[in-house]
Design an enzyme around this catalytic site. Structure first.
Site, PDB file in Angstrom:
ATOM      1  N   PRO A   1       0.621  -1.052   0.076  1.00 36.86           N
ATOM      2  CA  PRO A   1      -0.098  -0.082  -0.093  1.00 36.86           C
ATOM      3  C   PRO A   1       0.783   1.331  -0.170  1.00 36.86           C
ATOM      4  O   PRO A   1       0.387   2.179  -0.755  1.00 36.86           O
ATOM      5  CB  PRO A   1      -0.846  -0.093   1.257  1.00 36.86           C
ATOM      6  CG  PRO A   1      -1.003  -1.541   1.611  1.00 36.86           C
ATOM      7  CD  PRO A   1       0.424  -2.008   1.028  1.00 36.86           C
TER       8      PRO A   1
ATOM      9  N   GLU B   1       3.979   1.555  -1.322  1.00 30.42           N
ATOM     10  CA  GLU B   1       4.257   1.743  -2.800  1.00 30.42           C
ATOM     11  C   GLU B   1       3.503   2.316  -3.651  1.00 30.42           C
ATOM     12  O   GLU B   1       3.603   3.146  -4.384  1.00 30.42           O
ATOM     13  CB  GLU B   1       4.858   0.361  -3.250  1.00 30.42           C
ATOM     14  CG  GLU B   1       5.653   0.652  -4.567  1.00 30.42           C
ATOM     15  CD  GLU B   1       6.024  -0.779  -5.377  1.00 30.42           C
ATOM     16  OE1 GLU B   1       5.603  -1.933  -4.897  1.00 30.42           O
ATOM     17  OE2 GLU B   1       6.705  -0.489  -6.373  1.00 30.42           O
TER      18      GLU B   1
ATOM     19  N   ARG C   1       0.788  30.360 -27.363  1.00 35.55           N
ATOM     20  CA  ARG C   1       0.607  29.993 -28.956  1.00 35.55           C
ATOM     21  C   ARG C   1      -0.554  30.586 -29.623  1.00 35.55           C
ATOM     22  O   ARG C   1      -1.645  30.499 -28.963  1.00 35.55           O
ATOM     23  CB  ARG C   1       0.391  28.442 -28.852  1.00 35.55           C
ATOM     24  CG  ARG C   1       0.124  27.880 -30.166  1.00 35.55           C
ATOM     25  CD  ARG C   1       1.486  27.872 -31.003  1.00 35.55           C
ATOM     26  NE  ARG C   1       1.019  27.293 -32.490  1.00 35.55           N
ATOM     27  CZ  ARG C   1       2.009  27.482 -33.307  1.00 35.55           C
ATOM     28  NH1 ARG C   1       3.027  28.012 -33.170  1.00 35.55           N
ATOM     29  NH2 ARG C   1       1.586  26.624 -34.474  1.00 35.55           N
TER      30      ARG C   1
ATOM     31  N   GLN D   1     -12.811  27.558 -26.945  1.00 37.15           N
ATOM     32  CA  GLN D   1     -13.703  27.097 -25.902  1.00 37.15           C
ATOM     33  C   GLN D   1     -13.384  25.568 -25.659  1.00 37.15           C
ATOM     34  O   GLN D   1     -13.242  25.138 -24.511  1.00 37.15           O
ATOM     35  CB  GLN D   1     -15.169  27.231 -26.413  1.00 37.15           C
ATOM     36  CG  GLN D   1     -15.912  26.959 -25.112  1.00 37.15           C
ATOM     37  CD  GLN D   1     -17.524  26.938 -25.294  1.00 37.15           C
ATOM     38  OE1 GLN D   1     -17.996  26.500 -26.593  1.00 37.15           O
ATOM     39  NE2 GLN D   1     -18.247  27.550 -24.492  1.00 37.15           N
TER      40      GLN D   1
ATOM     41  N   GLY E   1       0.447  20.720 -30.037  1.00 36.17           N
ATOM     42  CA  GLY E   1       0.457  20.182 -31.456  1.00 36.17           C
ATOM     43  C   GLY E   1       1.717  19.648 -31.979  1.00 36.17           C
ATOM     44  O   GLY E   1       2.120  18.573 -30.962  1.00 36.17           O
TER      45      GLY E   1
ATOM     46  N   THR F   1      -0.390  -3.631 -12.256  1.00 30.82           N
ATOM     47  CA  THR F   1      -1.090  -3.190 -13.239  1.00 30.82           C
ATOM     48  C   THR F   1      -2.603  -2.654 -13.046  1.00 30.82           C
ATOM     49  O   THR F   1      -3.082  -2.988 -11.863  1.00 30.82           O
ATOM     50  CB  THR F   1      -1.181  -4.154 -14.609  1.00 30.82           C
ATOM     51  OG1 THR F   1      -1.977  -5.250 -14.012  1.00 30.82           O
ATOM     52  CG2 THR F   1      -0.026  -4.752 -14.977  1.00 30.82           C
TER      53      THR F   1
HETATM   54  C1  FAD Z   1      10.169   0.096 -15.466  1.00 29.11           C
HETATM   55  C2  FAD Z   1       9.737  -1.050 -14.521  1.00 29.11           C
HETATM   56  C3  FAD Z   1      10.171  -1.104 -13.416  1.00 29.11           C
HETATM   57  C4  FAD Z   1      10.033  -2.134 -12.474  1.00 29.11           C
HETATM   58  N1  FAD Z   1      10.392  -2.344 -11.161  1.00 29.11           N
HETATM   59  C5  FAD Z   1      10.121  -3.247 -10.385  1.00 29.11           C
HETATM   60  C6  FAD Z   1      10.784  -3.346  -9.151  1.00 29.11           C
HETATM   61  O1  FAD Z   1      11.402  -2.524  -8.651  1.00 29.11           O
HETATM   62  N2  FAD Z   1      10.365  -4.524  -8.480  1.00 29.11           N
HETATM   63  C7  FAD Z   1       9.612  -5.504  -8.892  1.00 29.11           C
HETATM   64  O2  FAD Z   1       9.343  -6.433  -8.168  1.00 29.11           O
HETATM   65  N3  FAD Z   1       8.984  -5.403 -10.147  1.00 29.11           N
HETATM   66  C8  FAD Z   1       9.454  -4.190 -10.787  1.00 29.11           C
HETATM   67  N4  FAD Z   1       8.525  -4.089 -12.178  1.00 29.11           N
HETATM   68  C9  FAD Z   1       7.919  -5.159 -12.641  1.00 29.11           C
HETATM   69  C10 FAD Z   1       6.100  -4.770 -12.684  1.00 29.11           C
HETATM   70  O3  FAD Z   1       5.692  -4.647 -11.415  1.00 29.11           O
HETATM   71  C11 FAD Z   1       5.492  -5.694 -13.416  1.00 29.11           C
HETATM   72  O4  FAD Z   1       5.875  -5.656 -14.871  1.00 29.11           O
HETATM   73  C12 FAD Z   1       3.941  -5.587 -13.575  1.00 29.11           C
HETATM   74  O5  FAD Z   1       3.638  -6.101 -12.250  1.00 29.11           O
HETATM   75  C13 FAD Z   1       3.182  -6.478 -14.342  1.00 29.11           C
HETATM   76  O6  FAD Z   1       3.613  -7.591 -14.582  1.00 29.11           O
HETATM   77  P1  FAD Z   1       4.313  -8.735 -15.811  1.00 29.11           P
HETATM   78  O7  FAD Z   1       5.095  -7.464 -16.519  1.00 29.11           O
HETATM   79  O8  FAD Z   1       4.542 -10.085 -15.465  1.00 29.11           O
HETATM   80  O9  FAD Z   1       2.787  -8.533 -16.522  1.00 29.11           O
HETATM   81  P2  FAD Z   1       2.012  -9.537 -16.911  1.00 29.11           P
HETATM   82  O10 FAD Z   1       1.649 -10.332 -15.500  1.00 29.11           O
HETATM   83  O11 FAD Z   1       2.420 -10.628 -17.679  1.00 29.11           O
HETATM   84  O12 FAD Z   1       0.516  -8.875 -17.336  1.00 29.11           O
HETATM   85  C14 FAD Z   1       0.316  -8.879 -18.705  1.00 29.11           C
HETATM   86  C15 FAD Z   1      -0.968  -8.252 -19.020  1.00 29.11           C
HETATM   87  O13 FAD Z   1      -1.996  -9.066 -18.606  1.00 29.11           O
HETATM   88  C16 FAD Z   1      -2.874  -8.513 -17.626  1.00 29.11           C
HETATM   89  N5  FAD Z   1      -2.973  -9.528 -16.453  1.00 29.11           N
HETATM   90  C17 FAD Z   1      -2.314 -10.286 -15.990  1.00 29.11           C
HETATM   91  N6  FAD Z   1      -3.017 -10.932 -14.782  1.00 29.11           N
HETATM   92  C18 FAD Z   1      -4.324 -10.538 -14.672  1.00 29.11           C
HETATM   93  C19 FAD Z   1      -5.368 -10.662 -14.102  1.00 29.11           C
HETATM   94  N7  FAD Z   1      -5.415 -11.591 -13.211  1.00 29.11           N
HETATM   95  N8  FAD Z   1      -6.737  -9.990 -14.576  1.00 29.11           N
HETATM   96  C20 FAD Z   1      -6.218  -9.299 -15.610  1.00 29.11           C
HETATM   97  N9  FAD Z   1      -5.520  -9.108 -16.215  1.00 29.11           N
HETATM   98  C21 FAD Z   1      -4.444  -9.604 -15.889  1.00 29.11           C
HETATM   99  C22 FAD Z   1      -1.890  -7.368 -17.000  1.00 29.11           C
HETATM  100  O14 FAD Z   1      -2.729  -6.289 -16.541  1.00 29.11           O
HETATM  101  C23 FAD Z   1      -1.106  -7.104 -18.211  1.00 29.11           C
HETATM  102  O15 FAD Z   1      -2.031  -6.100 -19.068  1.00 29.11           O
HETATM  103  C24 FAD Z   1       8.985  -3.118 -12.884  1.00 29.11           C
HETATM  104  C25 FAD Z   1       8.634  -3.195 -14.477  1.00 29.11           C
HETATM  105  C26 FAD Z   1       8.907  -2.080 -15.003  1.00 29.11           C
HETATM  106  C27 FAD Z   1       8.451  -2.060 -16.492  1.00 29.11           C
END
Ligand code: FAD
Length: 246
Positions: free
Chosen positions: A105, A107, A133, A144, A204, A230
């Protein structure tokens, strides 16, 4: 989770990897989540360990090339029989997921705070630009439909600022629930991307140019709907907390 920690005589041996770790290149100490009990499914049987960056078997992978947020490093990390002591176990054995859940929470509210501040910043940039601009002999701020867009953007940032300030207070009182943090993260980050997109539109063609800071806002914002959980996962957490697990 595939990374495991197996018991040794004096501690644990960690093997596995993790992609996408913010500050992975620069950090000197890592909190690593690993499975310590393979007999139980899902998130159960997970523990947290403190791993020093110079421990044998630990390796930082490449600094990944992101579309935005170039000031932050994001890395792959590799663990090949990394030996840690019993004292490096953080919290209770097999209770690591609870430890993560307790901190998420905070984070997620952090992501919401970035989202609100980012949207406010984009609004300021847009306001400056539309006043200067000129199109058809007058500043575009006089149009508007632009004024109405600004009204929507300002209303959204204001609403989310109020939610953020309220939730910051709850967090400091240790009363912020996981669902509330998810609401703040989900809604603020979606709002951030919409406000920045509208702001960029007002620039633009210049909005698409890297010399204009709004273009950096745009690429930096996109990941906010992805990392820290996500938007879809946030909605799962919120939905389950309201409806319950069926
Ligand atoms: C720049 C960056 C920094 C990051 N830093 C960290 C870090 O410091 N520590 C760390 O631990 N992680 C980190 N991450 C990882 C990040 O938290 C994960 O990429 C993120 O949680 C998504 O997981 P995934 O990439 O495995 O996607 P996936 O789980 O493969 O998801 C793919 C898609 O499917 C959807 N999806 C998956 N499961 C479900 C579900 N049950 N219901 C509906 N939709 C779903 C997702 O929403 C997404 O749209 C980082 C990622 C990035 C890009």
């Amino acid at each position: 989770m595939k990374t495991t920690a197996s018991k040794t005589d004096s501690g644990w041996s960690i093997s596995g990897s993790k992609t996408f770790i913010t500050n992975g290149q620069n950090a000197s100490v890592y909190i690593v989540a690993a499975k310590t009990n393979l007999a139980v499914a899902g998130s159960k049987g997970t523990s947290l360990f403190l791993v020093d960056g110079d421990t044998e078997g630990f390796e930082r992978g490449q600094n990944l090339h992101k579309m935005g947020q170039h000031a932050a490093d994001t890395s792959e990390l590799f663990f090949d029989s990394v030996v840690v002591t019993e004292a490096d176990l953080l919290g209770e054995l097999d209770q690591g997921f609870l430890g993560l859940m307790n901190e998420l929470p905070r984070e997620r509210l952090g992501c919401a705070a970035i989202g609100v501040a980012h949207a406010e910043g984009a609004l300021i940039l847009a306001l400056e630009y539309i006043k200067e601009r000129q199109a058809f002999g007058a500043p575009i701020a006089k149009i508007q439909s632009i004024r109405h867009k600004i009204a929507d953007m300002a209303t959204q940032t204001e609403l989310h600022r109020i939610m953020l300030e309220h939730y910051k207070k709850l967090l400091s009182e240790k009363k912020l629930t996981p669902a509330q943090a998810s609401m703040a993260k989900y809604s603020s980050c979606e709002m951030e991307c919409k406000v920045i997109d509208e702001a960029l539109q007002m620039f633009g063609g210049y909005g698409y140019m890297q010399e204009y800071p709004i273009s950096r806002f745009y690429v930096d914002a996109r990941v906010q709907r992805i990392y820290g959980g996500t938007s879809e996962i946030m909605k799962e957490i919120i939905g389950k907390s309201i409806i319950g697990r069926i």
